[in-house]
Design a protein around this motif. Structure first.
Motif, PDB file in Angstrom:
ATOM      1  N   ASP A 207       0.832  -1.208   0.000  1.00 35.21           N
ATOM      2  CA  ASP A 207       0.000   0.000   0.000  1.00 35.21           C
ATOM      3  C   ASP A 207       0.867   1.259   0.000  1.00 35.21           C
ATOM      4  OD1 ASP A 207      -2.477  -1.256  -0.062  1.00 35.21           O
ATOM      5  OD2 ASP A 207      -2.620  -1.384   2.125  1.00 35.21           O
ATOM      6  N   LEU A 208       1.939   1.228   0.786  1.00 35.22           N
ATOM      7  CA  LEU A 208       2.842   2.372   0.845  1.00 35.22           C
ATOM      8  C   LEU A 208       3.500   2.625  -0.499  1.00 35.22           C
ATOM      9  CD1 LEU A 208       4.434   4.551   2.325  1.00 35.22           C
ATOM     10  CD2 LEU A 208       6.050   2.781   3.080  1.00 35.22           C
ATOM     11  N   MET A 209       3.978   1.564  -1.160  1.00 31.89           N
ATOM     12  CA  MET A 209       4.607   1.717  -2.467  1.00 31.89           C
ATOM     13  C   MET A 209       3.630   2.323  -3.475  1.00 31.89           C
ATOM     14  SD  MET A 209       6.691  -1.907  -2.543  1.00 31.89           S
ATOM     15  CE  MET A 209       7.238  -1.794  -4.239  1.00 31.89           C
ATOM     16  N   ASP A 211       1.160   4.232  -2.965  1.00 27.54           N
ATOM     17  CA  ASP A 211       0.756   5.594  -2.628  1.00 27.54           C
ATOM     18  C   ASP A 211       1.941   6.550  -2.507  1.00 27.54           C
ATOM     19  OD1 ASP A 211      -1.429   7.323  -2.136  1.00 27.54           O
ATOM     20  OD2 ASP A 211      -0.950   7.343   0.011  1.00 27.54           O
ATOM     21  N   SER A 212       3.139   6.070  -2.841  1.00 31.24           N
ATOM     22  CA  SER A 212       4.343   6.885  -2.681  1.00 31.24           C
ATOM     23  C   SER A 212       4.741   7.538  -3.995  1.00 31.24           C
ATOM     24  CB  SER A 212       5.493   5.999  -2.184  1.00 31.24           C
ATOM     25  OG  SER A 212       5.931   5.158  -3.243  1.00 31.24           O
ATOM     26  N   ALA A 213       5.895   8.183  -3.981  1.00 35.97           N
ATOM     27  CA  ALA A 213       6.410   8.836  -5.188  1.00 35.97           C
ATOM     28  C   ALA A 213       6.725   7.841  -6.296  1.00 35.97           C
ATOM     29  CB  ALA A 213       7.664   9.641  -4.841  1.00 35.97           C
ATOM     30  N   GLY A 215       4.812   5.254  -6.995  1.00 38.71           N
ATOM     31  CA  GLY A 215       3.570   4.548  -7.305  1.00 38.71           C
ATOM     32  C   GLY A 215       3.127   4.746  -8.740  1.00 38.71           C
ATOM     33  N   LYS A 220       0.829   0.243  -9.170  1.00 34.67           N
ATOM     34  CA  LYS A 220      -0.570   0.188  -8.720  1.00 34.67           C
ATOM     35  C   LYS A 220      -1.270  -1.049  -9.289  1.00 34.67           C
ATOM     36  CE  LYS A 220      -1.458   5.136  -7.922  1.00 34.67           C
ATOM     37  NZ  LYS A 220      -0.078   5.644  -7.910  1.00 34.67           N
ATOM     38  N   THR A 223      -0.262  -4.197  -7.381  1.00 35.12           N
ATOM     39  CA  THR A 223      -0.419  -4.225  -5.925  1.00 35.12           C
ATOM     40  C   THR A 223      -1.361  -5.335  -5.453  1.00 35.12           C
ATOM     41  OG1 THR A 223       0.080  -1.876  -5.675  1.00 35.12           O
ATOM     42  CG2 THR A 223      -1.192  -2.899  -3.920  1.00 35.12           C
TER      43      THR A 223
END
Length: 305
Positions: A207-209, A211-213, A215, A220, A223
């Motif tokens: 989830d962090l990956m 929603d990060s820079a 992503g 996505k 995921t």
């Protein structure tokens, strides 16, 4: 909408069939050909008229699309006696959508030119899901006026066509994009292995990956399958290895240093050698977990992957 413009589609595989089906659904008469009887039956179910011979499939078709697996298939299909180039009419347009080498594509270009056939190199970026939804991107090179002819039909299965030049530019672009995808898959494997070593929850890190820079659309898209440890192939590790061979050949021929491509080719060799060749290309996860001494994770369904 119904149109009298006939379109031929040669190669009705996992990517070719949904592209051809979208053309048929838009009202274009589509004449299809594939060596597999099973694929031809599926094509009929999608509203495509199947043909028993290559020659009959392109009769009266101004636009002829091709989707095949590799150089060998492309050259055999197009250049053999009684092959596609010989069967097509002068003045028609050949649109080739696969990932093949610069050299093979150039041979087809020469043969098409000798017959007065316009040749568009038009590899697509995306997977069967994107083909079904009509959201592929096409990298196109060849005569611009031929793209203008083909664009209304191509709009049925692509969200955009990027014209890049008159020659083999689209082939270079497709290989460059696939290099980035392969390296991204390798980076995701290493990052997730690090996270597991640091006692970060598998789903939390994914989830962090996303929603990060970093992503990207690819991150996505992968995921949820990674959360499920679902490695069902949309594009297999073996296919990625084949493309990396093309990338290395292209880069070496042009004097481009591609150490990351070489490293990822070895990673995919390892995946193939350990029985993961038909898994999705994101199975790089297996490679980095094995190197890091990490056990498989049990998915929500209880399966280990």
């Amino acid at each position: 909408m119904t149109t009298t413009t006939k379109v031929a589609w040669i190669g009705l595989g996992k990517l070719g069939l949904p592209m051809a089906a979208r053309i048929a659904a838009a009202g274009y008469p589509v004449q299809g050909f594939d060596l597999s009887a099973e694929r031809m039956t599926l094509a009929e179910d999608a509203g495509i008229t199947s043909h028993r011979t290559l020659a009959s499939s392109v009769e009266e078709c101004h636009l002829v699309f091709v989707s095949i697996p590799d150089d060998r298939a492309l050259l055999g299909l197009t250049l053999a006696p009684d092959g596609l180039i010989e069967a097509m009419a002068s003045g028609s347009v050949l649109i080739e959508t696969s990932t093949v080498s610069i050299e093979a594509s150039a041979r087809v270009a020469a043969a098409a030119d000798a017959r007065g056939i316009a040749y568009l190199r038009s590899p697509v970026s995306g997977n069967p899901v994107a083909a079904e939804s009509g959201t592929l991107s096409a990298m196109v090179s060849g005569p611009r006026e031929a793209l203008d002819d083909a664009a209304p039909v191509m709009n049925t299965f692509t969200k955009a066509q990027y014209w890049l030049g008159d020659e083999e530019q689209a082939r270079y672009a497709k290989l460059a994009i696939n290099l980035m995808i392969a390296v991204s898959a390798g980076m995701m494997g290493e990052a997730l292995a690090m996270a597991r070593k640091g006692n970060i929850g598998w789903e939390a890190m994914l989830d962090l990956m996303a929603d990060s820079a970093v992503g990207s659309p690819m991150v996505k898209y992968k995921t949820q399958p990674l959360k499920d440890r679902d490695f069902t192939s949309t594009f297999s590790a073996a296919q990625m290895a084949k493309d990396l061979d093309l990338i290395l050949g292209c880069a070496h021929g042009d004097g481009v240093a591609v150490p990351l491509a070489a490293q990822m080719r070895e990673a995919y060799s390892s995946l193939i050698g350990t029985g993961h060749g038909e898994d999705d290309y994101i199975a790089t996860i297996h490679h980095t977990e094995r190197l890091s001494g990490l056990p498989a994770i049990e998915s929500a369904s209880g399966a280990r992957g």
